[in-house]
Design a protein around this motif. Structure first.
Motif: not given
Length: 224
Positions: A8-24
């Protein structure tokens, strides 16, 4: 180093599909983390996006990023006010009693020199509520849909163990064999969907693809 898929993407946000194994956040011992992708996720904006919430390193799926400080503040408030709809899928290492229900178990943090820190169900802990239902069963394991009302650390992992009587498959901390993956390469938990209402704007709605390692266990995509 592939940039995570944008859901999801617009001017104030993104939602990404975080891969398993990737730390924040960057691990203390170093290594790859979400921080390595933030520059690429600017997508023409001046500021890199900022994670609004946390997913465990093993957990895959929907992660909300704010593109400016005002959006970050509004989204933080939405989480605090329990306005965010969250749907998780988890593979239970066992079969629960019943088909659906609500778990209300308060959680507290404990630590020791030998085992490090972990969360436990405790009456004097912080309130935590998780709704759940069985979607499918396969070879003595269950695909569960979790709907957490609160967002406590390790909430679903503890509620699975203490509330449903079985841990999530592959959980190295709360699993049947502590310190081992017990049948999976990671804790089998996936942030499947995220929804956030916004005043004067369309809601943020995102759905992450069904993980391949869930399918490899014989489970089918519940929305596919």
């Amino acid at each position: 180093m592939t940039t995570p898929e944008i859901l999801f993407e617009d001017g104030e946000t993104l939602v990404i599909d975080k891969p398993a194994g990737l730390p924040i956040e960057r691990p203390r011992k170093g290594g790859h983390s979400l921080e390595d992708h933030l520059e690429a996720l600017k997508l023409g904006f001046q500021r890199p996006p900022v994670p609004v919430h946390r997913l465990d390193t093993d957990t895959s799926g929907c992660l909300l990023l704010a593109r400016n400080p005002k959006a970050l503040k509004r989204f933080n408030r939405a989480f605090e006010d329990r306005l965010v709809g969250k749907t998780y899928l988890g593979v239970l290492d066992g079969l629960p009693q019943g088909e659906e229900g609500t778990i209300e178990l308060s959680l507290a943090k404990i630590s020791s020199a030998e085992k490090g820190w972990r969360m436990i169900a405790a009456k004097k802990g912080k309130p935590a509520i998780t709704h759940w239902r069985v979607l499918a069963t396969q070879n003595g394991k269950a695909l569960i849909e979790f709907g957490p009302e609160t967002g406590r650390t390790h909430q679903i992992r503890i509620h699975a163990l203490a509330g449903l009587g079985a841990p999530l498959l592959g959980d190295p901390v709360y699993g049947r064999v502590h310190g081992k993956s017990s049948g999976a390469a990671r804790t089998m938990l996936h942030a499947a969907a995220l929804s956030i209402p916004r005043e004067g704007k369309p809601p943020v709605n995102a759905t992450a693809p069904f993980p391949a390692d869930f399918a490899a266990l014989g489970f089918a995509d519940p929305v596919g």
